[in-house]
Structures are given as C-alpha cells and as structure tokens.
Design a protein around this motif. Sequence first.
Motif, mmCIF file in Angstrom:
data_model
loop_
_atom_site.group_PDB
_atom_site.id
_atom_site.type_symbol
_atom_site.label_atom_id
_atom_site.label_comp_id
_atom_site.label_asym_id
_atom_site.label_seq_id
_atom_site.Cartn_x
_atom_site.Cartn_y
_atom_site.Cartn_z
ATOM 1 N N GLU A 983 0.827 -1.210 0.000
ATOM 2 C CA GLU A 983 0.000 0.000 0.000
ATOM 3 C C GLU A 983 0.858 1.256 0.000
ATOM 4 O O GLU A 983 0.483 2.283 -0.598
ATOM 5 N N HIS A 984 2.032 1.197 0.631
ATOM 6 C CA HIS A 984 2.928 2.360 0.645
ATOM 7 C C HIS A 984 3.580 2.562 -0.714
ATOM 8 O O HIS A 984 3.797 3.695 -1.149
ATOM 9 N N ILE A 985 3.865 1.467 -1.386
ATOM 10 C CA ILE A 985 4.442 1.566 -2.741
ATOM 11 C C ILE A 985 3.418 2.203 -3.678
ATOM 12 O O ILE A 985 3.747 3.089 -4.479
ATOM 13 N N MET A 986 2.164 1.755 -3.580
ATOM 14 C CA MET A 986 1.127 2.326 -4.440
ATOM 15 C C MET A 986 0.842 3.774 -4.060
ATOM 16 O O MET A 986 0.511 4.601 -4.907
ATOM 17 N N ARG A 987 0.981 4.083 -2.787
ATOM 18 C CA ARG A 987 0.814 5.478 -2.354
ATOM 19 C C ARG A 987 1.896 6.347 -3.002
ATOM 20 O O ARG A 987 1.632 7.471 -3.436
ATOM 21 N N GLU A 988 3.108 5.814 -3.066
ATOM 22 C CA GLU A 988 4.219 6.545 -3.705
ATOM 23 C C GLU A 988 3.922 6.785 -5.192
ATOM 24 O O GLU A 988 4.136 7.882 -5.708
ATOM 25 N N ILE A 989 3.422 5.768 -5.856
ATOM 26 C CA ILE A 989 3.070 5.930 -7.277
ATOM 27 C C ILE A 989 1.985 6.983 -7.421
ATOM 28 O O ILE A 989 2.015 7.815 -8.338
ATOM 29 N N ILE A 1022 -8.495 -4.647 -10.650
ATOM 30 C CA ILE A 1022 -9.242 -5.652 -11.417
ATOM 31 C C ILE A 1022 -8.804 -7.055 -11.006
ATOM 32 O O ILE A 1022 -9.609 -7.981 -10.939
ATOM 33 N N ALA A 1023 -7.510 -7.188 -10.707
ATOM 34 C CA ALA A 1023 -6.975 -8.494 -10.289
ATOM 35 C C ALA A 1023 -7.340 -8.847 -8.850
ATOM 36 O O ALA A 1023 -7.068 -9.946 -8.396
ATOM 37 N N GLY A 1024 -7.944 -7.896 -8.123
ATOM 38 C CA GLY A 1024 -8.426 -8.205 -6.773
ATOM 39 C C GLY A 1024 -7.638 -7.592 -5.648
ATOM 40 O O GLY A 1024 -7.869 -7.932 -4.483
ATOM 41 N N SER A 1025 -6.705 -6.708 -5.953
ATOM 42 C CA SER A 1025 -5.929 -6.072 -4.884
ATOM 43 C C SER A 1025 -6.658 -4.850 -4.358
ATOM 44 O O SER A 1025 -7.267 -4.117 -5.134
ATOM 45 N N PRO A 1026 -6.575 -4.607 -3.037
ATOM 46 C CA PRO A 1026 -7.163 -3.371 -2.504
ATOM 47 C C PRO A 1026 -6.295 -2.173 -2.853
ATOM 48 O O PRO A 1026 -5.090 -2.312 -3.030
ATOM 49 N N LEU A 1027 -6.908 -1.012 -2.964
ATOM 50 C CA LEU A 1027 -6.176 0.232 -3.233
ATOM 51 C C LEU A 1027 -6.527 1.234 -2.152
ATOM 52 O O LEU A 1027 -7.698 1.374 -1.768
#
Length: 2027
Positions: A983-989, A1022-1027
Amino acid sequence: MAKREGRLCASVGDLRIVLLGGNLSEICRVGNLILGRAMFDCEAPPDQVQKQRRMHKTVINVPHLLQRHLSDHQITEAVNECMCLSDPGPHVIILVLKHEQCSREDQEHVEKVLNYFSNKVYEHTMVLSTQEPDSKPTEVNDVIKEIIKKCSKRHYQFKKSSSSADLREKIENFAQTNSRRYLICDEFASSEGSENSMEQQVTEGGHEESPLTVALFGNSASVQFKPENILLGEEKPFKTVGTSRIVPVQREIAERHVSVINMISLHETDSVHHLIDQLLNENEIHAFIFVVRLGQLTDADKMGLEWLQRVFGDKILPFVMTLFTYETEEECDTIIDDMKNKIVLEQLLEKCGGRYQTCNKMMNNRSEMSELMNKIEHLFKENQQQCYTADIYNTVLTRQNIFQKNKDETDKTTVKNESPEHTSTRAMRETQKRMVSIEETRSELDKGKYFFKTTKHLFGRLHLKARHCNLRAADVLQLAHSLQTHESCAEGELIQTFIQKLLMMNYRARYIHVHKASEQDQTQQRVTDLSEDSGDIFKALSLSNNGTSQSDPVHPMDVQMAVFHCADGFLKQLMVTKLSQCQYALPLLVPDPFTQQIEFPLWTFRQINKSWNTDNEIISQTQPIYKAETPMVFFFRFGSVSSSKSQLMNSLINEKHNTFFHRNCPGSSRTRVLMDGVVEIAWFCSSGSYDDKFTKCVAFCNLHGDAGDHEKQLQILTEMASVNVVLLPRLDRNDKHAAKIQNLYSNRKPLICLFTEDDSILTLMQKGKYKIGLKDRCQPAVTDELRRAINDCLSESSSTFRLKDVSKHSDIRVDEEDDDDCRRGREAAQQMMSLLEKKDLREIKELFLPHQGKLWHQWSQKNKELHRPRADETEMEIGKKHTEIMKIREQQNECEISEFMKLFIKEMSSHAEHKMFFLKWLRILLDEYTSTDLSALHQKYYEKWSTVLKLKENQDESEQIKDEQTELERMSEDLQAAAFGLEHIMREIGQIYESCSSVKKNKKDLQIHFSSLPSLAAEMMIAGSPLELMDGDAAHVPVIWISAVLDELKEKLGDQRVFVLSVLGLQSSGKSTMLNAMFGLQFAVSAGRCTRGAFMQLIRISDEMKTQMNFDYILVVDTEGLCAVELGRSTRHHDNELATFAVGLGNLTLINIFGENPAEMQDILQIVVQAFMRMKKVRLNPSCVFVHQNVTDITAGERNMEGRRRLLEKLDEMTKLAAEDEVCDAECFSDIITFDVQNDVKYFAHIWEGSPPMAPPNPKYCKNIQELKETIMSHASKSDEIMLVDLKDRIKDLWEALLNERFVFSFRNSLEISAYRKLETKYSKWSWSLRSAMMESENKLHNKIENETIHEVEETDLQRELKKTSEEVEKSMSEFFEKDTDANILIQWKTSFENKIKDVEEYIVKGTKRKLNEIIQQRDLRKEIDAQSTHHENTLYEKSKELALKMKYKAKDEETLKKEFNLFWEQSVKKIIRDTHVVKDIDIMKDVKLLLSDMYEGCLPRDHWKEGSECNHIFTVSSYSEYVVFKKSTKKGITEGVKDGYRTVRGTFGYTQILSPVDEAQIRVLVRDVVQQTGNMIQSFNISKMGYNISCIQQLTDHIINKVKQHQEGPLKYVFKNEFFMDLVLSICKRANKIITDQHRMFREANDAVIYVEKKRGECYSIFQTYCHGATSAAIFGKIICQKLKEPIKQSVYKKTARDLTDEMRSNCESLNGNKSNLEKHILKALAEEEDFDKYMNYIDNPRDHFQSFIKDEVIRYITDKFSVSVLPKMKENIKLLQQKIMKAAHESAEHVQVNSGDAGLWLKSFTQNLSEELIFSEKDLSGVKHDDVDDFNLLEDVIREEITAIMFDISSSFNTETFPVNLDYKFRPDKILIDHFCQCCWVQCPFCTAICTNTIENHDEDHSVQFHRSIGLNGIHYRSTSNLSTHICTSAVANSNLYFYPNDSDDKVSDDKVLWRDYRRAGGVYADWSITPDLSVLPYWKWFVCRFQKDLEKYYNNRFEGSGEIPYEWRTYSKQDAFESLDKYS
C-alpha cells in the motif's frame, strides 16, 4: 552484382532483418542482441556485409551504408547486395542511429539511402537509437525524431538494460502488424526477373506464412525412410555418434514451409546434450512428434517418451503429439479399441494431452500430412503461440544440476558412514531387488491401471477436466449464487459448495452431504425386490448385500485434493491459507494423480503465518510458517492397521477438532482415490498457558497410505523429522518392511512404535526409542502416553524442521520453481528486496518513498488550511497558499525516483504474464522483511506500556512517568514508520502521478509517461488487490490519483454499475476479518496491521447474479477503526470526517460493533448518526446494517428483541443530540434514514470456536456471515446504481465538502449538477422541437391568413398542429427519465420538468395565436392599402393589354412599341400619383424629442439633447445614483466587502449619497426588462407591413412610464428623476431607430405608389410586348400569374431557408448546439480572444444584450462562412421543391377544370387553394385581370412551366451573402429565432459579483446558481473607508468563517447589522435565492481577466486594487490559455 544462383539466400520462412548503420561496433552489438549470442565479427572490415541466422531469424548487417562519403554507385551496390542476402526481401529494416551524432546532413543521407530500396520502404523501417554504454540516458535529438516520425513513430531506445527478448518482441510485433509482408525493391525485382523459384513459396504482395518447426522422435521401426516420405524423405534415423550438430531439413508440406528435425532413435544415443543445446539455440520448436507403431507399443517406445521428458523437462509435454503409423487401412480402424483396452496406451496419450494423428508408415499420404500440419498449427494456438525454446531448456538443465549436486552430497555422506559389512549387505540387497523387479513391475502396472481409471472417473464425477488448471481464483472470488448455506448438495455442485464454504472459513466444508435424486427410488426398488421373500431373513440379507452396488459417495478429501489439483497457483494458495485458518492439516507432499511425480507446494504456504506463545515470552511471536524453525513429529504406518493414525494425531493436537481427516469423520467412505502418498502437515501452537499439551510450536506430518508404497515421501520426512512415529500391527522379522523399521531403530533419531495388535503400555526400549500398544486400550490413556513420549523425545532432541528446506530434496517438483511465471515473479520481487538489505526499517520509507513523506504531508496540511481559511483571510493570502501548494508539488516532482520504485514500475508496466505473481511475491517478501523488526518493536512497546501503567497505578507524578510517556510516543511513531507494505508503494506511485499531473510534466527519471501510472493501479484492482482510498498517515484523500485510477477502470471495464459497501466500526472490532470471510478478500487483519485510512476493493459479480442485483461490481470500502487512540491523531473531528466520508460513499454501510458494551456503542453511534444526518441534508440516501460481533448467546430470540429495542432507543437519543449540532429537526433515527430494526440489525457469534491459537473458526459465525451477505445482496437489488464515472465525482464531492469543515453547507453534488445539466440540455432540445414544429405550422397558417382562407386562429387549431411533436417530446421525456443512467437522480425533477414543458407548449401556442391574430388584424387594416396596390397593378396590366391590342396591327418594330409604351406609362403614373397619398420618410428621434419636450417642457437642461451626451447612454452607466433622489439623507462610511443600503463617497464638501449594490441591481433589472418588453412591442407593430406612425412612440413611452411607476411603488428609499425616464426612452429609441427605419423603408417600397408602380414597369412592358407579338390570352394570363408569384416565391424560399438554417446551426454550430451555459462559455472565449474591455463591461452590465449581439454575430459569421456549402444549396433545394409544388398545382387544376367542365375562374380558384399553405397568393391578387377568354389550360400549364423556370433562375441568380440577410423577413431571421430560444431563460445576477444564473429555465423553482463566480471587485465593491477594490470571489468568501457584509440599513441611520458571508442567505431578499457553495478550486478565467484589465477596472470604478484588495501573485501566473482551459474543464 553477384549472380543470383551463386549467392547464399536467406531461409524463406525466417524473419529477415536488415541493419543499416554507420558504426561497425554499434551495429554488431545490436545484431548480437537480436540473435541472443555473439555471432557478428566486430573486427571485420567496416565495408563488409555480414549475415547470420539463428532461431528463425536472418540478420543482414550493413555497417557502412549510412556513412555520408559513399557515392551513388557504392550505395546502389550495397543495396543490391543487401536485397540479395535477404531474398525475396527484408521484413524489417532497422536504422541504427546514435543519439548525439545525427545531423541534418545525416538525415538527408538516410532518406537518400532508403529511397534506393523502394518508395514503400518506410512501411518496413524502424529506428533503433543508441548511446554510449556508460553514459547517462538522454533524449533523442530533433533530427532522429523527424526520422522516427517518418517511420510511423516506430522506435526502440537501446539502453544498457535492454534485453534480447524485449528487442526481439518489438521486431516480431512490427513484422506481425505488417502481416509479415516483406519489402520488394522494384529495381531489384525487375532486374532479376522471375528466376527465383523461392518466390513461388510466398503469397501475393510480399506476404509469407510463419514457418513451422517440428521435431520427430521415437522408434525407427515405426517409419519407412524412402524418397516418397513427405516428412522425412530418405534421411536415416539418428545413429552417428560423432555427429556434431542436427540440421533441420526444409520441406514444403500442404503449402506450408516446414523445418523438419529428425530425432528418431536419438534417445538410444549417449551424450546428446551438446546436440540438444545446439539445436535449441538455433531453433524454436512448435511441436515434438512422438512416432509410435500402431498396435505395437514397445518398451523402447515408452523409453522414448520418458527420455524426452527427462531431457527436456515436464514443460515439453504441452508441445508433444503422438503420431501412430500403420501398414494397412484395417490397422488404422483399431486405434479406438486399442486406447480403450490398453491402459498403458491411454496413459501415454494422457501424458501427451490426448493429441494424436494417424498416418501410413511411408508417410506419403498428402491428405494425412495436411491434417497433421493443421493439428500442429492448432497445438501452436493452444499454446498461445509459444514455442519450446532454449530458455525453457536451460531452466531444466539448471534444476537438474541443482538436484544432482544435492544427491551427490547425500550419497557421499551415506557411503562415508557405511562399514564394509554394510556395503556388502547393500550389494546383496541390490541383487535381490533386481531378481524381484519383474514381479514388482507387473504388480505396479496393474495397480497403476486401476489408479488411472479411478482417478479419471473421479474427476469426471466432479465435472473437472483432469490435468487442467480449470479452477481460477478470479472466478471463485466473484460474487455468485450461494450454495454454501445448504448442508447437502448434488454431486455436480460439490466443488463449488466446498470452495464457497472454505472461503468463508467454514470448516464444515469437509462435511458436505451429497443428495441423490434417485435415493428414494432405489430404496423403494429394493423393498419391491424383497417383497416376494420377505419371510426369509438370510435371503433378504443376501439380496440386500447384492443390491448395494451403487457407487460410493465421493470422499471429502478427494473433493479437497481434486480442487487442489485443478486450481491455478493463486487459488491453491488461497485454498491452503483458508485451510490453515480452519485449523486443518495442509498438503505438504502431493503425488500427481496421473504421473505420480511428487510435488512440494511451497508457494501455497507463503501467506500463512502462525502465532504462538511460550512461558517466558510476554507477547506471542508470529512467523511466516515456511521459515519457522520448529520440531517436527512424523507419523506413518506400514501395512493395514486397525486404529486410525489421523484420529490419534488429532487427539494430540486438538481433541475437539479434526485437524486431520480420518475414517470416522462424517462423510468418510470406503473409497479414497487422491490421498494415498499425500503428506499433510499441521502445527500445534502453544498459547503460553499451563495446560498446553506442548510447550512450544510443534509440526506434525502425516503420510497417508502405506509408507512402504511411498518410499520417497518416507525417506524425506524421516530424515527431516525430530521424532518418527510409526504404526504397524506387530513387529515381525519376516515382514517386508522389517528392514526399514530396523534402520529407523538403528538411527539416532527418536522413534516411537505404535502396535495395533499389542496392548502394552508406554515402554522405553532404549534411549529415544519407545513402544506403545493400542489394542483394547483407552484412547485418552494412549494419547497421554504418546504425548509424554513425544515431549521426552523433543526435550532430548535439538533437531528442528523448516518447511522450505523440503525443496532441497531431489526428484520432487517444487511448484514455485516449476511454474515459470511464479519463478520470474519471485526473481523480480527479490531484485527489489535486495535493495532493502541492511537498511533500518524505520528509515526505509524516507529513503525509498520520498514523494509520500514530509512533502505530501505538508501538501495535505496546506490544502486543509486552504479550505479552512482563517478569519478575515484575503484573496492575497489564499493566492499565497495556492502558490505554496504548487511549490510543494514542484518539489515533489523534483524528488528522484528510487531504484526500488523504478524496478516496481518497470515490472508493472511490462506485459509479462508473471505480473500478478510478482505482486504476490512482493507482498510476501515485504511482510517477511518487516515482521521480525515489527515484532521486536511491538515487544518493546508492550514492555514500555506496562511500565507506564505501573507508574500510573502507583500514582507516580515524577519526571520519570513523563519521560516514559514521551518514550512511548516515540515508539508509537517508530511503529508507524516501520509499517512498510504494498500500500505504501502504491501510495508513492499515486504521489508521483499527482505531482506530475499538477506541474503538467513528466519526471526526468520516470521510465514511462506519468499518465500510464493509473493504469497499473487499475489492473491491480481488477486483479483483486485493494487500493488505498484515504491515506491513513496523512488523513487525506489523493483525489487526483483516485480519479485517474477510476477513469482507467472505466476505460478497461467500461462504465460499470457499482454497489458501494462501506464498513465502519471501532478498532479491532473485526471489520476486515468479516469482509475477508464474506468475500474472500485480503484486507490486512493481523494484530500489528490494523487498517489505516480507507481501502477500496472490487468484487466482480457473476453474470447470473448481475440480473438479480442490477450491479456489475461491489466496491468494498474498509476503514480504519474509530476511536483508535493509539493511532496518535484520533479526535472526534477525525472520526466524524471518516464516518461521513464512508457513509456518503456507500450505498450501504455496515456498522460493526464488538459486543454490546453500552459505552462503546454510544461512541460509535453518535458518530454514525451524525454522518447519516448529513447525508439526509444533502439529499444522499444510503442505508445501513448494524452488526453486533462476539455476542455470547445469539440464539435467544427474546434477548435479541431486547437488544434491538435498546439499540433503537440509543439511536433515537443520538439523533436528537446530532440534530442540535447539525441544525436539523429530526426527532428519531427513522426521520433521517429508512431503517428496519428487525432485518437491519445482526448478531454474530464469536469468530473462534474455543481459545486461540488452536481454535478453528466458529461455524455459527460463518452462518452469520452468510446471512449478512444475503442481506447485503437484498439491499443491493433495491438500491440505486452508481456508475464508475459517477463514483469518481462522488468521492471528490465528499472530500471537498469535508475539507471545508461545514459539510452540509459545502457539499456540492457533482452527480446532481451533472444530471441537471444533462436535463437542461435535453430540455433545450425538447423546447426547440416544439418551437421548430410550431414555426412550420405558423408559416403555413400565416400564408393562409394572407390568402384570406383563415379569418380566426384558435388555440385548439394550434394544439392540433403541435400534437404529433408534443407526443414525440412526451415519449422522449419519458424514456429519458426512465432509461438514463442517472434516472435515480433525475426522478426528483421529473414532475417539475413535465410541467415546464407543458408551460413551454402553452406559451408557444398562445404566442403563436397572438402573432397570427395580430397578422389577421393587420391584414384587415391593410386591406385598403393592399387593394389599392393590387388595383393599380392590375389596372396597368389591363391598360397595357389594351394598348397592345391597338398597336398589334400598327407598329412592329421594338423602338416604336417602346416609345408608345413609355408615353402610356408616364400618363398612367401621373394619374395614380394624383389619386394616391405619398409615403414620406420618417425621423424617429425627432418625434421622440418632440413627445418628451411636450411632457417635460422646461424641466431639462439645454445640453441634454446633445448627440453623444453621456446621460443618454443609460445602458452603460456605471451607477444609477445620478438618476435618483433619496427620500432621506444619511451619512455613513463605506462598507466592508459588500456595501449596505446606500453607499456614500467622501467628496470635497462632505458626503454624496450613492445607491447600494442591491438597488443598483434592481434598477438594472428594471432597465433590462423594459428594453426586452419594448423590443417585443416594436416587433408587434409590424411596421414593414403597416407603416410607421408617431403613435408607436407614444405607446412605447406610455409603457415605459407604467413600468417605472410600478417599480417606484415598492419599498424604495429613492425616487427617479425625470432624466431617468427621458434617458431611458431616448436610449431605447436610439437602439430601435435602425430597426424602425429599415422596416418603414420596406413598407414605403411596398406601398408608395410611385416606387411600387415603377417596380412593375418591366413586368407590364413584358406583357405588353408579348401581347403585341400575338400571344394568346392563356399565354398572357400565365405570364401575369408568374409575375405575381415571383415575390411570394422569394418570401417563401427565404423563410424556409431561414428555418432550415436555424436547425442546422442548432446542430453544427458549437456555440449554439447546447444550452445557455455552453453559449456563455463561447461568449467568454470570444471576449478573451478580442480583449476588448468595453465589450467585457457590456457583458457584465448588460448580459442579455451581449448574448443577443453574440448570437447575431455567430449567425452572420455562419451564413458568411457557410454560404456556398450550406445556405445556397438549401435555397436552391427549396426553390426546386417549390417549383415542383407550383407545377403540381397547375397540373391538378387543369385536370380539375377538365373533369368539371369549368372555366378559367375555376382553374384559378383550384390553383390558389392548392398553394395556399405554401405561398401568399390568392384570387384577389388577380382581381381586375380579365381571363374570361382563357380556355386552353394545357397551354396555360406549359406557359407557367416555362415562365416559372425563368423566374426561379432569376431568384437563384440574386442569391448572395449581401442580399440574403436583407431579404430575410425580420420575424423569421435565424438570429431572431435563436434569440427567442436562448434568451427565454433566467437572467438573475449574483448580488455580489453579478454573474448570471446559468439555469436555462425562466422562473425556475431551484435556487439561482452559477458555474463561474468571479471577483466581487468586478461589480465595483470595495473595502469600507478605503478605495481598495475587493478581490474576494464569492465561492472562497463563503468558505471564510469570519468575513462579513452589511445588507441592511434604517431610515435615519446606517445599520451596523452584519451577516457572515458563509451565512449569506440569512440576509434574506435576493441573497436567500442564491446557492453559492465553497469552491477553492482554481478558476483561472476571471483571475486572468482582473490581471489583464486591472487598469481599466480601476479607471472604470475610480478605485484601486491595493491594500487588502491587492491582486494575489498567483493570479498573475495564469495565461490566456489557462483561462481557456478552465472554461473547457468546468463546462
């Protein structure tokens, strides 16, 4: 050029690539990369052309061709050589160019060279740009960019990191897009002619099929090698030992190019690895053909397939096909029987995927060969167009080397420890083994046949495809019809039911009863069979035993293992994780059910963590189970035993739960197909309690089946075990397993023997060796003894077991190693993790994720401050904040992207199949990486917390407790800093994207464009990961990022219907656990991983459920716990914010309450109730369900009823409290939300059935989950849908409103606004349809009125005319409100708009009736004038005829005739002038001044009438203060922000009173209304038809007087001066002067006798001339008719064209094709383009006038621009249609006269009636024209045809851009029609900034609103006691909590009553009717305007933008382009 036959040609089937460059080393580097190895010689001469071939790619390297010094001859030679080597032509030409070394001269040379190839060369060319290996990445220069552009932007940037596979893929894709067409060089082709026979192998146009490469292997006896053999020819089988390479033979088979590799008998040859290596490095093989002789399957054949699998690995099997050869046709027919009867053959075919083909042994049948090729191509497609490659083979070699190394080490250790005696014994044993091997092989074969059949039958019963991964995680995780509520199901539903129950953590998934429909019938049948011999019990028993031959039910463990075998990697992992949560044993070693190869599913364990506690630990430790080092106890058995081994193990681990399934479990059956040989593992986890069975974590392994049959499993586990436990009946030296038991006993490892035929108690045989008898013994006693023995053994043993070490054993398959995608995903994740090595966990985020750290937190804080302004905050300060926010974004953008993030983005941006595995691995490795440090931090935190608690208990108030608390806070911060996950990596993106988006440029070190980043997150969702939806650390929603992700979701999925499910609850109340159990989600649930912020996750709904639920997806929003004090920032405000956000977002909100603690309930209920109250006030209608978790007795109905009653009472109580805060009159909870206390309150059992960590989930909890799930689905089926695009707006609206603190006041429902705008646009179209239809009818009726066929128009007539269109509009409205995507929002306005349309229809009908009746009146008034004109005209016609009759026989020459006619004409005209009144010119302004002078004689100054005097321009004055006299004088200062009742300005001698803004606005409204009304009056005068009279001016002045008097009757503090009235009349008349004058001119031309008669002179002379030349009466009559028709035709054509043109402009003209808002956007753009300040102020002060002027200009521009392409064609088409109608009328009239024997009068009557709707033409127009002698009606028709054609030509010839607007009737001008349409709307202006209400409906019910508010300084508003113009914008001012204005005053003094801007409605009056919502989003347009026209505004208002009103710097940064973009963005 070399001769063709002498050169080396490229293989036709290869992909042929030509490299052109100017540098040898560069071009060789590229060529070697393409071929995957160093093949080009970098030391070769620089002008030498090289060619190499590998893997079906031929690369021609031309290193010197791009050097500029080459002559034309040299270029020609090089190109020819290149074409020769790539014959028949290259597929791809690659230009190898250096970044920094490409000039314009280079570009010219490159283009010159390419032109030598062909004029189509660019279609086959791509650019590959290179740079120095060690240099920093740079952009290609402009020259290369131009070359790339010519190559259709095909470009590959060659970097240090470029891979061979990437480049090959790029080239292959390019070739495929060209359909593998190659380049044909015209010069080369023509010079070579048709010599090349290879060209016959390619299809027309340079296209060729991709070649097939097939390898044949098997027994040489299966094939005959002869020349006629199509496939192999004469080539003998492979036998030569010294052969150094295998060379494919090129063949043409069934019109396909095929490379055939002969590997027949290769398996009989030693040392072939070097050949295989060579073969695969040069070829990619599509298929391996296993050649077998039909009916003669030999050991050699079986060896061949085994050899292939051993050498090439298991991955070879999908590429294998069996080819059965036969000698006779009869043999071929036996193949089906062979497969049925020979199990070995069936097994062999099963291994090859069931693929086979037959052919004769000679292989010479073309039909069979063609069929074989088709099947190979089909196989290639099945394999997703993948070949068997060297990469796959190299992976196999690597694994074999590792296994061999491990085996060698093991063997060395074994041999080293053996004595000579042992060695001898081992040799004897080997001899014995060889002696019995034949017998054992037979036995194994029989057993294998049976197992194969039963396994296949089992998969068939379960509706599964054997050996296929046909169960995907993505499919089972979608929301489907629930089966898991049923305790039984049909056999076909077993799999689905098992999976559903397991996903809900229901351990009863193993106990599903199978019901059969035929069960009852079978029972009845047995009773019937037995009825005859019912008295004989022995016979009955015998018969009943024989009658039970029905198949046994499927064993529950077979269901589990069948799912396991058929699941994809993700489902397997999910399944094993859920089994672990159910406290079930997990598969550790699993034999393949068909090949018996053992698999170790290490991947499936990767997500499992286990927690345990020991006596000496404060808190439990949690570890990933695959790496945990624990003792391991291994249970196995030899032979058949009477006791259940699994049941015995359960009693050791958890006697209340069947961890291992055993024979006595419910559902167990006699048959068990898939469990033999399976090793299961389970762990006992200690709780640290005194009654723990073991004091530490212990692993238990269980080998199912006879261990003697599963030696590999036995060997692995006995070696790894800490304690071995064996069950056997008894110990016998002659037992076949005696030797194995002896070895175990001899080993130092502890051994416990359990004998089922022995009754002895626990006995110690020797140290570490125990025996226990089981026979006839009490189970608890045995369990207790066994536990003691194990504990004793463990206490003596230091041996530990680590799960992942199992993978070190050879000859077993490790799933994550064997699956290429899984392995690649792990490698990519490990590469990222390697960067984190030796880094402090607390500093990682700061090091690797800089974008989300301090800068993002600062931005979030500044943004909140911006939305929550301080008291008296100015626009300057707001502007500074905007600037600061932008600077932070710029700093973010300048941050370097860490290598860690670069790797992540690279992986996620690739199109690799392993992407999802990569994400899984990254999660796993990150959790593993952080878990150790987090556990240690938690330990320290717990210890410190315990210390603080003790100090508090001792009431210690010393400095120590403060220090300890400070340290505790620091530890809390460390815990937050150490949290590091995906979640932190996606937050960075997200922050990288937001920063780039804000500054509108890409980051330098971002390898892809930032706009691609949201796509990565969308794919993950779409693959089922939370964001992450709300950042839990910054407590902020990244709206830009979330919006972009949702946009991408919409792009990928379409605009899907979404049901949003939100969850609220206290921290650690089980929210995430509940969601995971309900939907199989993956929200973090461990103790150290509480949810922070909010996350959203998509759940797909199955197609079956979509129709039931009316949704496509459920979006689950999981939120952080409320009242979570340890998060460090929890406040009531934050909780309210979070609750409001979640509730507003959700269609349904689950409110999770842990237990029934009243205090906890009160905390959460107050927050939740307030959130729902806010939703009600902003017209959002979510629903809610309360979930009470951990309720002790949920079965007691009375207690539940009592609980519900208390909950409702508490909700009502909280509602009253919240109503006070939110200023709402709600009394109970049901007042704010629809709530069913019976169905919307759920009670949940405790999640665990017992005490953790060994407790399984409670089945009652799972049942509660299912009931809740059904409730949710029920709510969803009744809920309004929300689309993805709307969800984005909802998130933005909610967050913006929450930022502004006052949610209800600030909430701006974009969905409603968007829906309302859409409705307004539709309304505009509907009203236009009615208006357009009525115009058509009005025109027809107008014609009839003028033709005197109608004398009165009734409303019913018009309603009848409009009926059809009205019904169409009604139908369109109905469909729109019912079917539109926003129907649920639109419904609130349905009745209102239906009424509005009815009002519009009524208005149109009444208006049309009024206009038509006015026309009737005017027609009657005009009768005398028209009759006189007609009389004059017809008299002249008749006298012309009489003169012609006299002259007919006298003079024949034209000159005489003309002279006589002129004399006659002058005499006739004199007589007419003498008898008629002459129409004179008029002077409007003279008449106006005369009237005004009479009314106000002596009241005005002399210079008041001066032309251009300022006082005459009443529309442009800045203030009306000079026009009024105040009733009572007051003195006061200037108000702040907005002035009060009257404003005063300090003059030289005291104070001068000025009007307040409200009064100014009221007077402006009065002026505008009067202007509009007088304009309508002037039109109604119809001066062009009736003529001008001074009474017109009198009527205007009377009307103006009345309107002014009405205005003054109100409660005003002033009266108008006379100057106001006079200037108003003068200004209006000045504006109307041109219109009235032009219309009067038209009247004069039509009615002045001299002018009118003179216009008819030519027509009369023509008739005179015709008559003189002997024309008949019919011809003359026809000519007169046509002359009369000319003007009506002209009028009709212009009217019709005007209407058509208006319709077209409504469709095609951008500014006119929408509603009023769209029109205003184009007006603002036009103003900005012109930059004319006066026009701007006219727009601000007189918006209606400006709109009208703009519409006129647009129409004129459109007509001018489109005249030749649109206007002229329409006019000609209308003329053509009208001509056809006239001729049709003439023809029908002639027929009518002939039928009725009529005369010319009847013909004329019929003719005029037929045209009465089309033209203003009637019989009266021909009164006085004699036609008695007209009798030839056919001639009359011919004359009309001839004359009308000439007239039509004349009219057409006169069409041009100048005459068109002049000849248009004023009432039917397009601009007039459009002004009527657009300007009948709301024109109310904002009382602050004068912006116009955007509502398109006049007198609308809704509040006034405007999209763009502007600075109130544009209205002249300034600060009190200063000359500083205000820069406040309404939308930001209402967000200010301490900014006031003064709306009121009293008669004798100024009122100091002030009103907060945010409470502006309380000021009443015009203020109360406006909706102004806070909006701090950047609206550059008006900010740009203020800066651009600052000086003009200051001069206009005589004030300055200074001091408090200084223009913010941020405003000056906006350009005109920014202003334009803002208009587009917000329109």
